[in-house]
Scaffold this active site. Structure first.
Site, PDB file in Angstrom:
ATOM      1  N   GLY A  32      37.768  54.264 -26.466  1.00  0.00           N
ATOM      2  CA  GLY A  32      36.689  55.091 -26.838  1.00  0.00           C
ATOM      3  C   GLY A  32      35.848  55.469 -25.477  1.00  0.00           C
ATOM      4  O   GLY A  32      35.148  54.653 -24.555  1.00  0.00           O
ATOM      5  N   CYS A  36      41.588  55.463 -42.012  1.00  0.00           N
ATOM      6  CA  CYS A  36      42.070  56.340 -43.024  1.00  0.00           C
ATOM      7  C   CYS A  36      41.817  56.897 -44.486  1.00  0.00           C
ATOM      8  O   CYS A  36      41.514  55.673 -44.568  1.00  0.00           O
ATOM      9  CB  CYS A  36      43.642  56.763 -43.328  1.00  0.00           C
ATOM     10  SG  CYS A  36      44.663  55.862 -41.058  1.00  0.00           S
ATOM     11  N   ASN A  63      37.791  66.392 -32.982  1.00  0.00           N
ATOM     12  CA  ASN A  63      39.335  67.244 -33.297  1.00  0.00           C
ATOM     13  C   ASN A  63      39.401  66.297 -35.085  1.00  0.00           C
ATOM     14  O   ASN A  63      38.679  65.783 -36.094  1.00  0.00           O
ATOM     15  CB  ASN A  63      40.763  65.806 -32.985  1.00  0.00           C
ATOM     16  CG  ASN A  63      40.600  64.641 -33.297  1.00  0.00           C
ATOM     17  OD1 ASN A  63      41.718  64.524 -34.161  1.00  0.00           O
ATOM     18  ND2 ASN A  63      40.060  63.689 -32.914  1.00  0.00           N
ATOM     19  N   LYS A 119      51.495  58.374 -31.474  1.00  0.00           N
ATOM     20  CA  LYS A 119      51.052  58.965 -32.473  1.00  0.00           C
ATOM     21  C   LYS A 119      51.063  58.280 -33.914  1.00  0.00           C
ATOM     22  O   LYS A 119      51.966  57.452 -34.479  1.00  0.00           O
ATOM     23  CB  LYS A 119      51.035  61.046 -32.834  1.00  0.00           C
ATOM     24  CG  LYS A 119      50.585  61.860 -34.120  1.00  0.00           C
ATOM     25  CD  LYS A 119      49.299  62.009 -33.882  1.00  0.00           C
ATOM     26  CE  LYS A 119      48.647  62.132 -34.920  1.00  0.00           C
ATOM     27  NZ  LYS A 119      46.916  62.487 -34.402  1.00  0.00           N
ATOM     28  N   GLY A 120      49.855  58.575 -34.740  1.00  0.00           N
ATOM     29  CA  GLY A 120      50.085  57.807 -35.829  1.00  0.00           C
ATOM     30  C   GLY A 120      51.353  58.633 -36.878  1.00  0.00           C
ATOM     31  O   GLY A 120      50.887  59.322 -37.611  1.00  0.00           O
ATOM     32  N   ILE A 155      42.732  67.207 -36.917  1.00  0.00           N
ATOM     33  CA  ILE A 155      44.174  66.934 -36.693  1.00  0.00           C
ATOM     34  C   ILE A 155      44.703  67.034 -38.095  1.00  0.00           C
ATOM     35  O   ILE A 155      45.838  67.679 -38.202  1.00  0.00           O
ATOM     36  CB  ILE A 155      44.748  66.162 -35.716  1.00  0.00           C
ATOM     37  CG1 ILE A 155      44.633  66.327 -34.038  1.00  0.00           C
ATOM     38  CG2 ILE A 155      46.842  66.608 -35.968  1.00  0.00           C
ATOM     39  CD1 ILE A 155      44.248  67.841 -33.411  1.00  0.00           C
ATOM     40  N   GLY A 167      35.560  61.072 -26.552  1.00  0.00           N
ATOM     41  CA  GLY A 167      34.908  61.410 -24.695  1.00  0.00           C
ATOM     42  C   GLY A 167      34.454  60.632 -24.835  1.00  0.00           C
ATOM     43  O   GLY A 167      33.778  59.249 -24.797  1.00  0.00           O
ATOM     44  N   THR A 218      37.769  57.269 -33.645  1.00  0.00           N
ATOM     45  CA  THR A 218      37.328  58.158 -33.400  1.00  0.00           C
ATOM     46  C   THR A 218      35.452  58.225 -34.346  1.00  0.00           C
ATOM     47  O   THR A 218      35.222  57.248 -35.397  1.00  0.00           O
ATOM     48  CB  THR A 218      37.510  60.234 -33.794  1.00  0.00           C
ATOM     49  OG1 THR A 218      38.292  59.630 -35.479  1.00  0.00           O
ATOM     50  CG2 THR A 218      38.371  60.124 -32.638  1.00  0.00           C
ATOM     51  N   ASN A 275      51.422  53.074 -34.376  1.00  0.00           N
ATOM     52  CA  ASN A 275      50.426  53.724 -35.215  1.00  0.00           C
ATOM     53  C   ASN A 275      50.799  53.883 -36.589  1.00  0.00           C
ATOM     54  O   ASN A 275      50.848  55.056 -36.592  1.00  0.00           O
ATOM     55  CB  ASN A 275      49.326  54.252 -34.368  1.00  0.00           C
ATOM     56  CG  ASN A 275      47.952  54.270 -35.043  1.00  0.00           C
ATOM     57  OD1 ASN A 275      47.763  54.901 -35.588  1.00  0.00           O
ATOM     58  ND2 ASN A 275      47.015  54.527 -34.702  1.00  0.00           N
TER      59      ASN A 275
HETATM   60  C1  LIG Z   1      43.505  64.429 -30.795  1.00  0.00           C
HETATM   61  C2  LIG Z   1      43.126  63.135 -31.423  1.00  0.00           C
HETATM   62  C3  LIG Z   1      43.887  62.747 -31.999  1.00  0.00           C
HETATM   63  C4  LIG Z   1      43.965  61.194 -32.798  1.00  0.00           C
HETATM   64  N1  LIG Z   1      44.874  60.666 -33.501  1.00  0.00           N
HETATM   65  C5  LIG Z   1      44.788  59.191 -33.749  1.00  0.00           C
HETATM   66  C6  LIG Z   1      45.849  58.791 -35.024  1.00  0.00           C
HETATM   67  O1  LIG Z   1      46.376  59.320 -35.678  1.00  0.00           O
HETATM   68  N2  LIG Z   1      45.723  57.585 -34.861  1.00  0.00           N
HETATM   69  C7  LIG Z   1      45.163  56.745 -34.492  1.00  0.00           C
HETATM   70  O2  LIG Z   1      44.662  55.819 -34.896  1.00  0.00           O
HETATM   71  N3  LIG Z   1      44.018  57.242 -33.886  1.00  0.00           N
HETATM   72  C8  LIG Z   1      43.901  58.477 -33.487  1.00  0.00           C
HETATM   73  N4  LIG Z   1      43.256  58.914 -32.588  1.00  0.00           N
HETATM   74  C9  LIG Z   1      41.825  58.407 -32.433  1.00  0.00           C
HETATM   75  C10 LIG Z   1      42.587  58.097 -30.509  1.00  0.00           C
HETATM   76  O3  LIG Z   1      43.489  56.948 -30.508  1.00  0.00           O
HETATM   77  C11 LIG Z   1      41.130  56.703 -29.973  1.00  0.00           C
HETATM   78  O4  LIG Z   1      40.773  55.724 -30.958  1.00  0.00           O
HETATM   79  C12 LIG Z   1      39.625  57.883 -29.772  1.00  0.00           C
HETATM   80  O5  LIG Z   1      39.938  59.025 -29.908  1.00  0.00           O
HETATM   81  C13 LIG Z   1      38.287  57.061 -28.751  1.00  0.00           C
HETATM   82  O6  LIG Z   1      39.162  57.215 -27.899  1.00  0.00           O
HETATM   83  P1  LIG Z   1      38.793  58.357 -26.097  1.00  0.00           P
HETATM   84  O7  LIG Z   1      37.807  58.908 -26.357  1.00  0.00           O
HETATM   85  O8  LIG Z   1      38.924  57.529 -25.133  1.00  0.00           O
HETATM   86  O9  LIG Z   1      39.354  59.564 -27.533  1.00  0.00           O
HETATM   87  C14 LIG Z   1      43.133  60.282 -31.693  1.00  0.00           C
HETATM   88  C15 LIG Z   1      41.425  60.493 -31.344  1.00  0.00           C
HETATM   89  C16 LIG Z   1      41.829  62.107 -30.878  1.00  0.00           C
HETATM   90  C17 LIG Z   1      41.440  63.126 -29.702  1.00  0.00           C
END
Ligand SMILES: Cc1cc2nc3c(=O)[nH]c(=O)nc-3n(C[C@H](O)[C@H](O)[C@H](O)COP(=O)(O)O)c2cc1C
Ligand SMILES: Cc1cc2nc3c(=O)[nH]c(=O)nc-3n(C[C@H](O)[C@H](O)[C@H](O)COP(=O)(O)OP(=O)(O)OC[C@H]3O[C@@H](n4cnc5c(N)ncnc54)[C@H](O)[C@@H]3O)c2cc1C
Ligand SMILES: Cc1cc2nc3c(=O)[nH]c(=O)nc-3n(C[C@H](O)[C@H](O)[C@H](O)COP(=O)(O)OP(=O)(O)OC[C@H]3O[C@@H](n4cnc5c(N)ncnc54)[C@H](O)[C@@H]3O)c2cc1C
Ligand SMILES: Cc1cc2nc3c(=O)[nH]c(=O)nc-3n(C[C@H](O)[C@H](O)[C@H](O)COP(=O)(O)O)c2cc1C
Ligand code: FES
Ligand code: FES
Lengths: 283, 303, 303, 283
Positions: free
Chosen positions: C243, C130, C69, C45-46, C71, C217, C193, C99
């Site tokens: 992604g 960010c 999300n 987690k970041g 968060i 997703g 995202t 991260n």
């Molecule tokens: C609940 C959630 C929390 C996330 N937190 C972070 C984060 O802290 N740092 C980061 O770089 N990306 C974060 N992401 C982005 C994911 O690492 C990823 O780039 C994004 O979800 C796309 O991939 P996916 O479609 O496989 O989920 C988060 C994604 C989700 C869904």
């Protein structure tokens, strides 16, 4: 320009796994598709489901009138998520149907020897066509007569291997002659079905022949080379990925000859799926 | 019955349900399925000055809750549109909006000139998602200057309401929206498709011959809705919401964030009667809640 | 068994399956479900310099084939991470990638300084999606200059491989990628995202308290794949695809377009064993086709 | 730190529409959830389906051991696409289950009068808890004894209207006393269930009481005000939207008191769903 509404729902009667990856599904419809013709297709999707998103095109494999309504049959091969989802349907499930769509095969009354050339799943529309011809559905006046139809129908069916020669029972019922080929020689002629046809053509009277074909692009292409110099009318049913099925999205274009421009794109759904092979263009 | 009528930059619509360009052919294709006069407006397939062949097939592929298309703007061209498509469209009692696209700013201007005097053309929708051939293929909509240039030229030759359709493939869509507003646009529509790609892992080739295509359908709705919300907060002209609208509930989301009308695209492929179902659903929602005028909904998001 | 090992800017992975930041907690949460040592790498987690509370709930909402999300980067902060999370992570035989995120370029630098000497931290992933608080809240990743600034500062204080995670909310991601490469990044990961929104039509409020959130997703996969393809064609450093990856087939699409590795995000929520299923599916695909080295797949798109 | 794997699949036994929008589903599981406790929940989804994407959290409404395996029961209300999709399941359908998850209700052996306060669908976990207490499942030594349990269990059930008072038969079977309220006065006390409790509390010995509650946020909030000054232990089961269910996504945060920071966010899935009401914070 108002056409009649061809949108409705159908109820799955059964959905039988007839060979590896191959299914025959029958549907009961009450409002549409009564007069669906060989070569036409429908856009079909499971009702109320959002994945897959788009309907999938399937050719008619059989159309029967019953007291309960019109029964449609499809023969299809599972190749991806759309056809996979269809294969999961069971009796009682509801489907959305848009159809019948597209131009049917045109019957040429002067040509008494009909050759149907199918590769793989291309067997579906041609089987229905064979049945239609055998039952003289285009010639109501001859229907039910005891005399054999003056028409001779030869079905050429090619596949990669014996197990992939699906739907042969139905074909045998309705055709004068059935000729098969497999790439690996496990059944019938060893080679492509176009090669088999090429052999046979030598002994036939071309003036009495007409050809209809459906199958993989490579097969259609070699067929087009084979008959390029011959004077045999040939209609082929083409495939392209579809979204709307009604000529609105322009997703299903294929190249055809165009008198003024040399070539242009045409919609498989609205201008086809049946085309004169002479109008097709290959890259 | 609740009052659904809205005003889009001077164009009066009896309801806010329009069809999205490229997904409704030239209208006629849907005549067997719905009464076209029930629609708020029909937007036709994008028109270029000359007819366009479009891209080689395959042109479409389904993706998760969406589809990619690379039609490549196949269209009959403005001349054939006027001669062959408008006579039918003129028989309808529904505003017809021509979606236009050019390879350079002059081409937009010339199409606008040609369409302005044509009876039955109620407004122009300027698609600035196309690549600007004279500026190295970057989309007009990716850059405020080129967007302004196109809009000024179109406005200079037409008195029809001009709707500018924005591309989502940008860092700051609200900034482009402001630029386009300042150039005189009467309304905005957003979003066009988002560029995407899909690969056949067996053949190791792209599913689309064009390699990339435009993503549409439910998958993009959250992005479209966010962009509409960003834009309505920054411009005064009406905004038309487009992107992944499948039902009345989706439509309501767009209206609530501030869209004055919506366009239905991919949904037409899934059910050719989608527009009418959406209209009925919208009416049902309003009646249930005793909302008598659609303006009691538009832009009422609480946050 | 086929050789799956890849090199990400000097970091050797035994296979290309990594977990995406924010979707895998601090690793431990998934220990009951899979053998963490089977993974190519774990990205946690970041982390920010100070602990962060994150956004008020509701923080998530499902959308068509995706989820939003907000968060708000809730995290324990770099200090607690080192003290409370690293001891467990160090017991694993899998590279752990931290991260990191900051509100200004200095903060990135200071986090990198803190993490560099920590045993067990194998690489840094710099999240430039960010908002840059010192530059009016525009994301670092939206602008090549601020992206370069962050990367240079991080590189100046660490000898760990630096992966820069790109934001998709930009007009030209390849341009940002080139900028980041020129600033010394050892690898890139994309995409983060995509900003989206969703509205509760009964209450007329956004489903997320934060109004907008990040879309992840399957819905975003076509966009992510297109961006990876654009970027691999423009940079020399390895690219990690992220992604919407749900299965081995999705993973293969990314590898074929040119990603050296992938990250699995949202899929972990749907099935906590997704990463392992993907790994097995990848092996099965390769074995069936007698592909002995993953590099025979990477970047082999024919078009 | 390795916990045991709690991931498996279940087979739908039945899925009964027990009231408008309310269903009771029972599942047969063979590998997991044997020891699931009241207050815990599972993440559930239809197997093989991609829409809805995420699993949905549902509290345990019943857990029974049978020869065939563990039977889980859920009582749920259809509010959106996830619960709608669950309501479409029929016998034989497979579901994916992650669970049991979260902290169960903690039983306080010194408190012999247990009050369960449920609003709306909050009845689900509390019904299972009532059954659990009635069967003395926490006290194996007393199980099966002919003597009545020394414990008194009062169930307070509130809903908007009489028709929404679901699950009452089960509650009546397992509780010493059942008190109902409806907002519209169509059944039981006319008013909120917290108001009803407030009335009754006056006549009870608080030192013997313990409270458990589950229901809409507004109800929990007024409950927290009601007992703020009273010395009655109270555990509540909270809800928040969830993605992972295991503390990894940080999607399900709620505000709790924090000794050093004043407040902080806590995960409903991993730190709850059962919380001491005194630890909750309201905006
Ligand atoms: C609940 C959630 C929390 C996330 N937190 C972070 C984060 O802290 N740092 C980061 O770089 N990306 C974060 N992401 C982005 C994911 O690492 C990823 O780039 C994004 O979800 C796309 O991939 P996916 O479609 O496989 O989920 C988060 C994604 C989700 C869904
Ligand atoms: C007019 C018309 C009539 C048709 N009639 C029939 C029929 O009667 N029976 C039948 O089985 N099919 C028929 N098809 C083909 C059928 O529509 C497709 O196979 C189907 O749409 C594929 O959907 P999917 O989601 O299962 O596969 P997708 O997931 O879309 O594709 C899976 C993989 O298969 C490949 N693929 C897709 N379609 C084809 C194809 N047609 N041929 C070879 N490879 C393909 C794709 O490139 C992809 O790699 C017809 C098509 C048309 C246009
Ligand atoms: C630990 C836990 C245990 C739960 N146990 C049960 C249970 O036993 N039985 C049961 O019926 N439900 C239970 N829930 C609630 C249930 O998980 C949600 O109702 C469900 O996830 C909603 O999904 P959906 O897709 O149907 O609705 P969505 O489409 O996600 O939401 C539809 C609409 O309902 C609203 N909504 C969503 N969830 C709730 C809610 N909980 N209360 C009020 N409005 C809501 C949304 O804001 C939205 O407007 C529990 C939740 C948690 C966190
Ligand atoms: C097949 C297809 C063709 C399209 N053609 C055009 C076009 O010619 N001009 C245009 O501005 N937009 C075009 N679009 C974009 C749509 O008008 C719409 O902006 C987009 O599809 C998003 O809406 P939807 O998700 O409801 O489909 C096209 C979309 C599709 C799917
Ligand atoms: S499928 Fe839409 S035009 Fe043919
Ligand atoms: S649901 Fe993911 S942390 Fe609780």
């Amino acid at each position: 320009m108002e056409k009649k509404l061809n949108l409705g729902s159908g109820c799955v009667i059964e959905n039988v796994n007839v060979a590896k990856d191959h299914f025959v599904m029958s549907l009961l419809l009450t409002s549409i598709c009564k007069d669906a013709l060989p070569g036409q297709f429908v856009m079909i999707r499971k009702q109320g489901v959002k994945d897959p998103l788009l309907s999938r095109p399937l050719s008619l494999y059989g159309v029967y009138q019953t007291d309960a309504g019109t029964v449609l049959e499809f023969l299809y091969r599972v190749v991806g998520k759309g056809t996979w989802a269809l294969s999961r349907l069971t009796g009682g499930d509801q489907v959305d149907i848009l159809g019948p769509l597209g131009k049917p095969f045109e019957i040429l009354p002067d040509r008494n020897h009909v050759i149907l050339l199918a590769g793989g799943i291309g067997v579906a529309p041609l089987s229905y066509f064979a049945e239609y011809l055998a039952k003289d559905l285009d010639r109501p006046e001859e229907r039910g007569e005891e005399t054999a139809s003056a028409r001779k129908v030869s079905f050429y069916l090619g596949a990669t291997t014996a197990a992939a020669l699906v739907g042969i029972e139905k074909i045998e019922r309705f055709c004068t002659e059935v000729r098969t080929s497999t790439d690996d020689g496990s059944a019938g002629f060893a080679g492509t079905v176009t090669e088999l046809l090429q052999q046979d053509l030598a002994g036939l009277d071309h003036r009495n022949l007409c050809l209809y074909s459906c199958g993989p692009a490579a097969m259609i292409r070699s067929l087009s080379q084979l008959i390029e110099s011959l004077d045999i009318p040939c209609q082929v049913s083409m495939e392209e990925r579809m979204a709307c099925g009604i000529g609105a999205c322009l997703g299903c274009s294929i190249k055809v000859r165009d008198a003024s421009l040399g070539w242009s794109y045409c919609q498989v759904c609205a201008d086809g799926p049946v085309f004169d092979i002479k109008n097709l263009l290959w890259e | 019955m609740p009052d659904l009528s809205v005003d889009i930059g001077g164009l009066k619509l009896k309801n806010p349900i329009m069809t999205a360009s490229g997904t409704f052919g030239y209208g006629e294709e849907y005549a067997p399925f719905i009464n076209l006069n029930d629609l708020g407006a029909i937007i036709v397939k994008g028109l270029s000055l000359k007819p366009r062949m479009g891209n080689p097939p395959p042109r479409i592929i389904e993706t998760a809750s969406g589809m990619l298309n690379a039609i490549g703007l196949q269209n009959v061209g403005v001349q054939a549109f006027i001669e062959k498509k408008m006579p039918y469209l003129r028989t309808l009692e529904v505003p017809v909006i021509a979606n236009i696209l050019g390879e350079d700013p002059e081409e937009y201007q010339r199409i606008a000139e040609r369409l302005t005097p044509v009876p039955g053309v109620a407004a122009l929708e300027v698609n600035i998602s196309c690549p600007n051939v004279s500026k190295g293929g970057i989309a007009f909509g990716a850059n405020p200057e080129s967007a302004i240039d196109v809009v000024r030229r179109v406005k200079s030759v037409t008195d029809l309401p001009v709707i500018v359709k924005l591309s989502p493939n940008v860092t700051d869509i609200a900034m482009i929206a402001e630029a386009v507003e300042s150039a005189g646009a009467d309304a905005l529509s957003l979003i066009n498709t988002i560029t995407g790609m899909s690969v056949d892992i067996d053949k190791r080739i792209p599913h689309l011959k064009n390699i990339t295509g435009g993503l549409s359908g439910p998958a993009i709705k959250p992005i479209a809705l966010r962009m509409v919300w960003q834009v309505v907060n920054r411009v005064k002209i009406p905004v038309i919401g487009v992107g992944g609208i499948m039902d009345a509930s989706d439509t309501l989301e767009f209206l609530i964030v501030g869209a004055t009308a919506v366009q239905i695209g991919t949904a037409n492929f899934i059910n050719p009667q989608s527009t009418i179902h959406i209209l009925n659903g919208l009416l049902a929602y309003m009646e249930k809640r005793h909302i008598r005028d659609i303006h009691e909904l538009i832009g009422t998001l609480k946050c």
